[in-house]
Design a protein around this motif. Structure first.
Motif, PDB file in Angstrom:
ATOM      1  N   TYR A  65      12.590  82.012 -10.305  1.00 56.09           N
ATOM      2  CA  TYR A  65      13.344  80.984  -9.584  1.00 56.09           C
ATOM      3  C   TYR A  65      13.603  81.403  -8.146  1.00 56.09           C
ATOM      4  O   TYR A  65      13.442  80.628  -7.211  1.00 56.09           O
ATOM      5  CB  TYR A  65      14.656  80.667 -10.301  1.00 56.09           C
ATOM      6  CG  TYR A  65      14.450  79.734 -11.461  1.00 56.09           C
ATOM      7  CD1 TYR A  65      14.486  78.359 -11.285  1.00 56.09           C
ATOM      8  CD2 TYR A  65      14.164  80.226 -12.727  1.00 56.09           C
ATOM      9  CE1 TYR A  65      14.249  77.502 -12.330  1.00 56.09           C
ATOM     10  CE2 TYR A  65      13.927  79.373 -13.789  1.00 56.09           C
ATOM     11  CZ  TYR A  65      13.979  78.011 -13.593  1.00 56.09           C
ATOM     12  OH  TYR A  65      13.735  77.162 -14.627  1.00 56.09           O
ATOM     13  N   TYR A 107       9.256  75.938  -3.508  1.00 61.57           N
ATOM     14  CA  TYR A 107       9.173  75.076  -4.680  1.00 61.57           C
ATOM     15  C   TYR A 107      10.541  74.470  -4.954  1.00 61.57           C
ATOM     16  O   TYR A 107      11.567  75.082  -4.667  1.00 61.57           O
ATOM     17  CB  TYR A 107       8.741  75.851  -5.928  1.00 61.57           C
ATOM     18  CG  TYR A 107       7.473  76.654  -5.805  1.00 61.57           C
ATOM     19  CD1 TYR A 107       6.620  76.501  -4.716  1.00 61.57           C
ATOM     20  CD2 TYR A 107       7.133  77.569  -6.789  1.00 61.57           C
ATOM     21  CE1 TYR A 107       5.465  77.246  -4.618  1.00 61.57           C
ATOM     22  CE2 TYR A 107       5.964  78.323  -6.698  1.00 61.57           C
ATOM     23  CZ  TYR A 107       5.143  78.159  -5.599  1.00 61.57           C
ATOM     24  OH  TYR A 107       4.003  78.905  -5.509  1.00 61.57           O
ATOM     25  N   GLY A 136      10.295  81.519  -6.262  1.00 63.24           N
ATOM     26  CA  GLY A 136       9.820  80.139  -6.162  1.00 63.24           C
ATOM     27  C   GLY A 136      10.576  79.377  -5.086  1.00 63.24           C
ATOM     28  O   GLY A 136       9.983  78.650  -4.287  1.00 63.24           O
ATOM     29  N   ALA A 137      11.890  79.558  -5.043  1.00 59.67           N
ATOM     30  CA  ALA A 137      12.703  78.884  -4.025  1.00 59.67           C
ATOM     31  C   ALA A 137      12.273  79.321  -2.634  1.00 59.67           C
ATOM     32  O   ALA A 137      12.124  78.505  -1.731  1.00 59.67           O
ATOM     33  CB  ALA A 137      14.182  79.207  -4.240  1.00 59.67           C
ATOM     34  N   VAL A 138      12.032  80.621  -2.491  1.00 59.36           N
ATOM     35  CA  VAL A 138      11.624  81.152  -1.192  1.00 59.36           C
ATOM     36  C   VAL A 138      10.268  80.586  -0.779  1.00 59.36           C
ATOM     37  O   VAL A 138      10.020  80.302   0.384  1.00 59.36           O
ATOM     38  CB  VAL A 138      11.581  82.694  -1.263  1.00 59.36           C
ATOM     39  CG1 VAL A 138      10.885  83.259  -0.056  1.00 59.36           C
ATOM     40  CG2 VAL A 138      12.978  83.246  -1.381  1.00 59.36           C
ATOM     41  N   LEU A 139       9.393  80.390  -1.759  1.00 60.09           N
ATOM     42  CA  LEU A 139       8.064  79.860  -1.445  1.00 60.09           C
ATOM     43  C   LEU A 139       8.087  78.359  -1.210  1.00 60.09           C
ATOM     44  O   LEU A 139       7.064  77.764  -0.887  1.00 60.09           O
ATOM     45  CB  LEU A 139       7.090  80.173  -2.582  1.00 60.09           C
ATOM     46  CG  LEU A 139       6.650  81.622  -2.710  1.00 60.09           C
ATOM     47  CD1 LEU A 139       5.706  81.787  -3.879  1.00 60.09           C
ATOM     48  CD2 LEU A 139       5.979  82.101  -1.437  1.00 60.09           C
TER      49      LEU A 139
END
Lengths: 256, 245
Positions: B113, B121, B116-119
């Motif tokens: 998570y 998403y 993913g947030a950093v990328l």
């Protein structure tokens, strides 16, 4: 990533805040209970030293101490975390793009949330000591909100300075001690206020916040002058902090 | 097919190379008083301009220290260029420094998570793909274990699985991704080739000329932060062979 960056930033922020809260107590047995136990224990120590031993035997004195101690704790912990936030996340900053203000802001938020949880202790101690809530208790929202603004403002300023000067951490510790003694956490401020050094308290925004918070808890009307002064101080610190941060954030990566 | 997806214009990146790093207030004041504060300027990139159209695959060649990684980081948005601009469209999958947002105390699942947030998403997207990510990384039994107990191969697998779960418009590849053991390497290469087949735009940094020729249609050579050759991959590769002798 570019389309709805506001929503995305909110998601990253919530993930960073969650990470801070989860990791803070992960390795201890009692976990989040520590955020309740720690202020309670310091309250007991302070009550013994400054209450019993110094002859201050009012039964509401522990509540008085706890109010100051909790709010000061929130300020000192969140600003210290913000000060270190850019360096602490340097490995991330060097490799992926995330808006940099999220690091200090998230560290302030997670400490603030832990602080809100720790207010449970205050409720319990107040009831045990016979300080029952009146309608004035709703006033507490105002100093609590101003406290958050103050933490964000000071946190932004400190996080910027912290990138360029590593020893700011130690200086800030000393400064925090000064703030603590001028907050009237464990003494009654009346004598000091009447003396010619009363300004030491009155110009300390954290004292103003704590004083108004106590009024709310002890069922008195809050002092509008103190409220306005602390509000203006906090807003100015935010403006200054955001300005400093925005002006320097592109240089951070060269210094960490 | 003539849609511009990346436009790099006159990009320059300047670093200050201090002889000694001054990072404390005490040192700063002392050096300021003695007038010893000096900065050696160093341009890691200078006057970099190129454009890519949708589906272009650009190989970036150059010796160590030529500025290849700096260029990739400028394009990915990690560095703000000192001068010039970078315009980019679409979803970017930066396969550089996999797992840069990982926290070692966090479990594998929590890291999915966070990273993913950093990328970029959304939470919903991660919720819907988390099983796929775990399955691809082959870490089902370890997903609730803190990352500090992972081997470096396992971390790399997790990072790769998270970064490649999107259908990106553009990918940035730094060197050959040697991820995990031979089996996973094969699997990850296949996944990458599948991604390349969908017509994404690619930026590929490598020392391996054969690989660049295989993957890319365009190439540039960087030397000391400047573009010394650009164009068709065959021509540029020939030049690079001459350069490296």
């Amino acid at each position: 990533m570019d389309n709805n960056s506001f929503l995305q930033n909110r998601f990253i922020l919530s993930e960073l805040v969650k990470k801070g809260i989860r990791l803070k107590y992960r390795r201890s047995y009692l976990g989040i209970i520590w955020s309740l136990l720690e202020p309670l224990l310091t309250m007991i120590v302070l009550t013994i030293v400054f209450g019993t031993l110094m002859g201050q035997d009012s039964h509401t004195f522990p509540v008085y101490i706890l109010c100051g101690r909790l709010l000061y704790g929130c300020f000192s912990q969140s600003t210290t975390a913000a000060l270190k936030s850019i360096r602490a996340n340097s490995s991330m900053i060097k490799k992926v793009y995330v808006p940099k203000y999220l690091y200090p802001v998230s560290s302030i938020f997670f400490n603030y949330i832990i602080f809100l949880i720790s207010l449970i202790v205050l409720v319990a101690v107040s009831l045990v000591m016979g300080v029952f809530p009146t309608l004035y208790v709703f006033q507490a929202v105002v100093p609590l909100f101003i406290l958050m603004l103050l933490c964000i403002g000071c946190g932004m300023i400190l996080s910027t300075i912290g990138v360029f000067f590593r020893d700011m951490e130690y200086l800030w510790n000393v400064f925090l001690m000064l703030i603590m003694y001028t907050c009237a956490i464990f003494y009654m401020p009346d004598r000091l206020l009447d003396s010619s050094f009363g300004w030491v308290l009155k110009y300390n925004p954290l004292y103003c916040i704590i004083s108004n918070f106590r009024s709310a808890i002890f069922g008195e009307l809050m002092d509008m002058n103190l409220m306005l002064y602390s509000l203006v101080f906090s807003v100015v610190s935010i403006i200054l902090g955001v300005y400093m941060f925005k002006k320097n954030e592109d240089k951070f990566i060269l210094h960490i | 097919m003539s849609e511009e997806v990346l436009k790099v214009e006159n990009v320059g990146m300047k670093f200050n190379l201090n002889k000694e790093k001054v990072d404390s207030l005490k040192e700063y004041v002392i050096k300021l008083l003695r007038r010893e504060l000096q900065y050696n300027e160093f341009w890691a990139l200078k006057d970099i301009s190129f454009t890519l159209e949708k589906g272009d695959r650009l190989g970036i060649l150059g010796l160590n220290g030529a500025g290849k990684s700096t260029l990739l980081k400028v394009i990915a948005g990690v560095f703000r260029p000192t001068e010039g601009t970078v315009e980019r469209k679409g979803v970017l999958a930066p396969l550089i420094e996999l797992g840069a947002g990982f926290d070692m105390q966090y479990t594998g699942k929590e890291n999915i998570y966070l990273y993913g947030a950093v990328l970029g998403y959304s939470r919903k997207f991660i919720d819907s793909r988390i099983d796929e990510i775990i399955a691809f990384s082959e870490l089902k039994d370890f997903i609730d274990v803190p990352l500090k107990n992972y081997s470096s191969g396992m971390k790399a697998r997790l990072g790769f699985a998270i970064a490649t779960i999107v259908e990106p418009d553009m990918i940035i590849l730094d060197e050959v991704l040697s991820v995990g053991d031979a089996k996973f390497k094969k699997k990850s290469e296949k996944k990458l080739l599948d991604m390349l087949d969908t017509g994404v735009t690619v930026l590929f940094v490598s020392h391996n000329l054969a690989q660049v020729k295989k993957i890319c249609n365009k190439a540039i050579i960087l030397e000391k932060g400047k573009i010394v050759a650009k164009g068709n991959v065959e021509e540029v590769a020939k030049k690079y062979e001459e350069m490296t002798g």
